[in-house]
Enzyme design. Structure first.
Site, mmCIF file in Angstrom:
data_model
loop_
_atom_site.group_PDB
_atom_site.id
_atom_site.type_symbol
_atom_site.label_atom_id
_atom_site.label_comp_id
_atom_site.label_asym_id
_atom_site.label_seq_id
_atom_site.Cartn_x
_atom_site.Cartn_y
_atom_site.Cartn_z
ATOM 1 N N HIS A 115 -2.263 7.123 7.641
ATOM 2 C CA HIS A 115 -1.293 8.039 7.013
ATOM 3 C C HIS A 115 -1.966 9.350 6.608
ATOM 4 O O HIS A 115 -1.391 10.436 6.785
ATOM 5 C CB HIS A 115 -0.689 7.416 5.753
ATOM 6 C CG HIS A 115 0.471 6.501 5.991
ATOM 7 N ND1 HIS A 115 1.627 6.902 6.616
ATOM 8 C CD2 HIS A 115 0.674 5.200 5.659
ATOM 9 C CE1 HIS A 115 2.481 5.891 6.664
ATOM 10 N NE2 HIS A 115 1.929 4.839 6.090
ATOM 11 N N GLN A 118 2.783 9.859 2.080
ATOM 12 C CA GLN A 118 4.140 9.302 2.079
ATOM 13 C C GLN A 118 5.012 9.837 0.954
ATOM 14 O O GLN A 118 6.230 9.763 1.032
ATOM 15 C CB GLN A 118 4.083 7.765 1.991
ATOM 16 C CG GLN A 118 3.491 7.114 3.231
ATOM 17 C CD GLN A 118 3.375 5.622 3.058
ATOM 18 O OE1 GLN A 118 2.416 5.144 2.471
ATOM 19 N NE2 GLN A 118 4.353 4.874 3.534
ATOM 20 N N CYS A 133 6.165 -0.503 7.379
ATOM 21 C CA CYS A 133 5.755 0.713 6.661
ATOM 22 C C CYS A 133 6.926 1.186 5.820
ATOM 23 O O CYS A 133 8.067 1.208 6.295
ATOM 24 C CB CYS A 133 5.367 1.801 7.658
ATOM 25 S SG CYS A 133 4.829 3.333 6.876
ATOM 26 N N LEU A 134 6.648 1.556 4.589
ATOM 27 C CA LEU A 134 7.713 2.051 3.714
ATOM 28 C C LEU A 134 8.328 3.336 4.267
ATOM 29 O O LEU A 134 9.458 3.668 3.913
ATOM 30 C CB LEU A 134 7.160 2.293 2.301
ATOM 31 C CG LEU A 134 6.665 1.029 1.571
ATOM 32 C CD1 LEU A 134 5.973 1.406 0.270
ATOM 33 C CD2 LEU A 134 7.825 0.061 1.314
ATOM 34 N N HIS A 162 -4.276 1.135 7.893
ATOM 35 C CA HIS A 162 -2.911 1.683 7.946
ATOM 36 C C HIS A 162 -2.778 2.891 7.005
ATOM 37 O O HIS A 162 -2.198 3.920 7.379
ATOM 38 C CB HIS A 162 -1.933 0.556 7.579
ATOM 39 C CG HIS A 162 -0.490 0.935 7.459
ATOM 40 N ND1 HIS A 162 0.490 0.440 8.296
ATOM 41 C CD2 HIS A 162 0.166 1.733 6.572
ATOM 42 C CE1 HIS A 162 1.663 0.939 7.940
ATOM 43 N NE2 HIS A 162 1.502 1.718 6.896
ATOM 44 N N GLU A 163 -3.336 2.784 5.796
ATOM 45 C CA GLU A 163 -3.228 3.883 4.821
ATOM 46 C C GLU A 163 -4.078 5.082 5.239
ATOM 47 O O GLU A 163 -3.642 6.235 5.081
ATOM 48 C CB GLU A 163 -3.628 3.421 3.414
ATOM 49 C CG GLU A 163 -2.858 2.257 2.829
ATOM 50 C CD GLU A 163 -1.360 2.317 2.977
ATOM 51 O OE1 GLU A 163 -0.818 3.429 3.112
ATOM 52 O OE2 GLU A 163 -0.724 1.250 2.992
ATOM 53 N N GLY A 177 0.847 -1.195 0.000
ATOM 54 C CA GLY A 177 0.000 0.000 0.000
ATOM 55 C C GLY A 177 0.875 1.235 0.000
ATOM 56 O O GLY A 177 2.072 1.157 0.315
HETATM 57 O O1 GNR Z 1 4.182 -2.653 2.476
HETATM 58 C C1 GNR Z 1 3.565 -2.561 3.538
HETATM 59 N N1 GNR Z 1 3.346 -3.667 4.273
HETATM 60 C C2 GNR Z 1 2.530 -3.696 5.379
HETATM 61 C C3 GNR Z 1 2.607 -4.805 6.209
HETATM 62 C C4 GNR Z 1 1.787 -4.892 7.305
HETATM 63 C C5 GNR Z 1 0.882 -3.893 7.582
HETATM 64 C C6 GNR Z 1 0.809 -2.782 6.774
HETATM 65 C C7 GNR Z 1 1.613 -2.674 5.679
HETATM 66 S S1 GNR Z 1 1.493 -1.293 4.643
HETATM 67 C C8 GNR Z 1 3.123 -1.238 4.001
HETATM 68 C C9 GNR Z 1 3.240 -0.168 2.938
HETATM 69 C C10 GNR Z 1 3.032 1.178 3.584
HETATM 70 O O2 GNR Z 1 3.846 1.717 4.286
HETATM 71 N N2 GNR Z 1 1.899 1.754 3.391
HETATM 72 O O3 GNR Z 1 1.624 2.925 3.978
HETATM 73 NI NI NI Z 2 2.803 2.928 5.785
#
Ligand code: GNR
Ligand code: NI
Length: 168
Positions: free
Chosen positions: A138, A51, A92-93, A134-135, A46
């Protein structure tokens, strides 16, 4: 298309609250294509616009095995259907190299618009539910590290700040 730079914790720009998308035009389509390319290149499931330093309510994801099912959510929201918590090792990236268990509601009902402004809704559980939550976090300036203890968060911050100094 272009690979966009991903902001990393503790960059204060990750704390901005994104504003709704109101114009569905060709520029938006370019941003979506660039975000998808950036997400795939970084091997993420995601990516939220926050980001990549675009503070608009827009996110892309692909939780499929074969990475062939991109999904675009514009102006997303959700309500909790099943409050039972689901534990998942999140990454998270924007927090590269760190994985910690986070508990979130198991099942949600999400609403959003597609790239043309068409509204859609879906019920999500499992990894899709986690990723959507999660997104959307953000877009509200929130990161998964905010759910951890202060000690854990500060350790992650210190390690990433050290990395950033090395590569600055
Ligand atoms: O790549 C991602 N893997 C992930 C693994 C577990 C829970 C959430 C994520 S999202 C993350 C990509 C990201 O940072 N999205 O904002
Ligand atoms: Ni993230």
């Amino acid at each position: 298309m272009a690979i966009l730079q991903i902001l990393e914790f503790p960059d204060p720009r990750l704390r901005k609250i994104a504003i709704p998308v109101s114009v569905f035009d060709a520029r938006l389509e370019v941003l979506i294509a660039d975000m998808l390319e950036t997400m795939y290149e970084a091997q993420g499931i995601g990516l939220a616009a926050t980001q990549v330093n675009v503070h608009k309510r827009l996110m892309v994801l692909d939780v499929s095995e074969n990475k062939d099912s991109p999904q675009v959510f514009i102006n997303p929201s959700f309500e909790v259907i099943d409050e039972d918590l689901f534990d998942y090792d999140e990454g998270c990236l924007s927090v590269p190299g760190f994985y910690e268990t986070v508990s979130r509601p198991q099942t949600i009902h999400a609403r959003a618009q597609d790239y043309q402004g068409q509204e859609f809704e879906l019920t999500a559980e499992g990894i899709l539910s986690i990723c959507v939550q999660h997104e959307i976090d953000h877009l509200n300036g929130k990161l998964f590290v905010d759910y951890l203890s202060t000690l854990k968060r500060q350790r992650i911050r210190a390690k990433l700040e050290k990395e950033h100094k090395k590569t600055a």
